[in-house]
Design a protein around this motif. Structure first.
Motif, PDB file in Angstrom:
ATOM      1  N   GLU A 123       0.840  -1.196   0.000  1.00 27.70           N
ATOM      2  CA  GLU A 123       0.000   0.000   0.000  1.00 27.70           C
ATOM      3  C   GLU A 123       0.875   1.247   0.000  1.00 27.70           C
ATOM      4  N   SER A 175      -8.253   1.667   3.972  1.00 26.57           N
ATOM      5  CA  SER A 175      -8.680   2.897   3.296  1.00 26.57           C
ATOM      6  C   SER A 175      -7.635   3.527   2.383  1.00 26.57           C
ATOM      7  N   LEU A 176      -6.480   2.888   2.214  1.00 27.94           N
ATOM      8  CA  LEU A 176      -5.474   3.416   1.289  1.00 27.94           C
ATOM      9  C   LEU A 176      -5.471   2.671  -0.042  1.00 27.94           C
ATOM     10  N   ASP A 177      -6.426   1.779  -0.249  1.00 27.86           N
ATOM     11  CA  ASP A 177      -6.367   0.969  -1.460  1.00 27.86           C
ATOM     12  C   ASP A 177      -6.762   1.728  -2.726  1.00 27.86           C
ATOM     13  N   GLY A 178      -7.080   3.007  -2.610  1.00 30.60           N
ATOM     14  CA  GLY A 178      -7.325   3.817  -3.795  1.00 30.60           C
ATOM     15  C   GLY A 178      -6.062   4.368  -4.419  1.00 30.60           C
ATOM     16  N   TYR A 179      -4.929   4.266  -3.697  1.00 28.51           N
ATOM     17  CA  TYR A 179      -3.658   4.822  -4.187  1.00 28.51           C
ATOM     18  C   TYR A 179      -2.994   3.873  -5.177  1.00 28.51           C
ATOM     19  N   THR A 209      -1.478  -0.059  -4.908  1.00 31.14           N
ATOM     20  CA  THR A 209      -1.915  -0.645  -3.644  1.00 31.14           C
ATOM     21  C   THR A 209      -2.842  -1.825  -3.905  1.00 31.14           C
ATOM     22  N   GLN A 254      -5.529  -4.916  -2.286  1.00 30.80           N
ATOM     23  CA  GLN A 254      -6.466  -5.253  -1.214  1.00 30.80           C
ATOM     24  C   GLN A 254      -6.886  -6.709  -1.377  1.00 30.80           C
ATOM     25  N   TYR A 258     -12.872   7.890   2.724  1.00 31.45           N
ATOM     26  CA  TYR A 258     -12.348   6.838   1.849  1.00 31.45           C
ATOM     27  C   TYR A 258     -12.233   7.395   0.438  1.00 31.45           C
ATOM     28  N   PRO A 259     -11.069   7.245  -0.185  1.00 32.59           N
ATOM     29  CA  PRO A 259      -9.775   6.858   0.396  1.00 32.59           C
ATOM     30  C   PRO A 259      -9.306   7.906   1.414  1.00 32.59           C
TER      31      PRO A 259
END
Length: 278
Positions: free
Chosen positions: A51, A91-95, A98, A100, A216-217
């Protein structure tokens, strides 16, 4: 006759092959059979995820526990299992870059890994976890279930939380996700994974107090535990001091817990060792 037998045994010991590595991944099956559980009963399993981490590598949550496990292993007479590099990110999986993993898939896979380590002869299974959030709760739950079912001793450890006082001592302030402390830890392991030229204060946000707000993110990949503390800096000397202090604290923790398990006589039955071929 007795002296002759003793000499033969002494020569036999001298001709035993030396342990080639503490990496479970690199051991030959015959080396493994000789070592576990007769000589080594503890395994360190690094777990993490991939991530965004501010100005350090996306795989920092894997880099840190693997380096930590390798440094701890000789102090604990332990082997190092291959790391579990993917996890329940949050909540960082939008970067960018990263990953999930679903909780269902993660639970099933981790359960089989823990069970496999137990069935292959380890008495002490020590998880060196590099990623928090819901992943910690999942690991704790699986560890308890497998420990009970397989009659093995399980420990799940989050190095940054255990060493929060070390962070305060070395840096004079609290840290954060991808904050000064975690960045320094990676800097001590491999400076090439740290990118000071990319740093900006705009990458940082204090963690919101419980019940205040959630997004989120999450708006930044650097999440400070305390407002005004843990902002990223690049101090090579402090990074080295911090790494060594964390290694010592973590090794002392694991050693102390194993000693307490032993004193209590918990699951002291001799394990059978590696499984026979199927």
């Amino acid at each position: 006759m007795v002296h002759r037998l003793a000499a033969i045994l002494f020569l036999a010991v001298l001709t035993l092959p030396a342990q080639s590595t503490r990496e479970l991944n690199d051991l030959n099956w015959m080396e493994y059979r000789r070592l576990v559980p007769a000589q080594i009963q503890t395994v360190l399993l690094p777990t993490g995820t991939v991530e965004a981490h501010g100005v350090i590598n996306n795989g920092a949550d894997n880099t840190a526990p693997l380096a930590l496990a390798r440094a701890m292993a000789p102090k604990l007479n332990a082997l190092v299992a291959p790391p579990l590099n993917y996890g329940v990110t949050g909540s960082l999986d939008g970067y960018a870059g990263t990953f999930q993993i679903s909780e269902a898939a993660y639970r099933a896979f981790v359960t089989d890994i823990f069970t496999g380590l137990a069935r292959n002869g380890f008495r002490n299974i020590i998880v060196i976890n590099g990623h928090g959030g819901p992943q910690t709760a999942i690991l704790n739950d699986i560890a308890e279930k497998v420990g009970r079912e397989q009659r093995v001793r399980m420990l799940v450890s989050n190095w940054w939380a255990i060493c929060s006082d070390v962070t305060l001592k070395v840096f004079g302030e609290d840290g954060g996700h991808a904050g000064w402390n975690e960045t320094a830890f990676i800097q001590a392991i491999d400076e090439k994974l740290v990118h000071p030229e990319l740093y900006s204060k705009e990458l940082e946000t204090p963690r919101p107090a419980a019940g205040t707000w959630a997004a989120y993110p999450f708006p930044t990949p650097v999440i400070l535990y305390q407002p005004g503390q843990g902002s990223v800096r690049f101090d090579k000397a402090k990074a080295s001091v911090y790494f060594q202090a964390v290694v010592e604290r973590m090794a002392d923790l694991v050693k102390g817990i194993i000693e307490k398990w032993d004193r209590a006589g918990l699951y002291q039955d001799v394990r059978s060792g590696a499984l026979p071929p199927r």
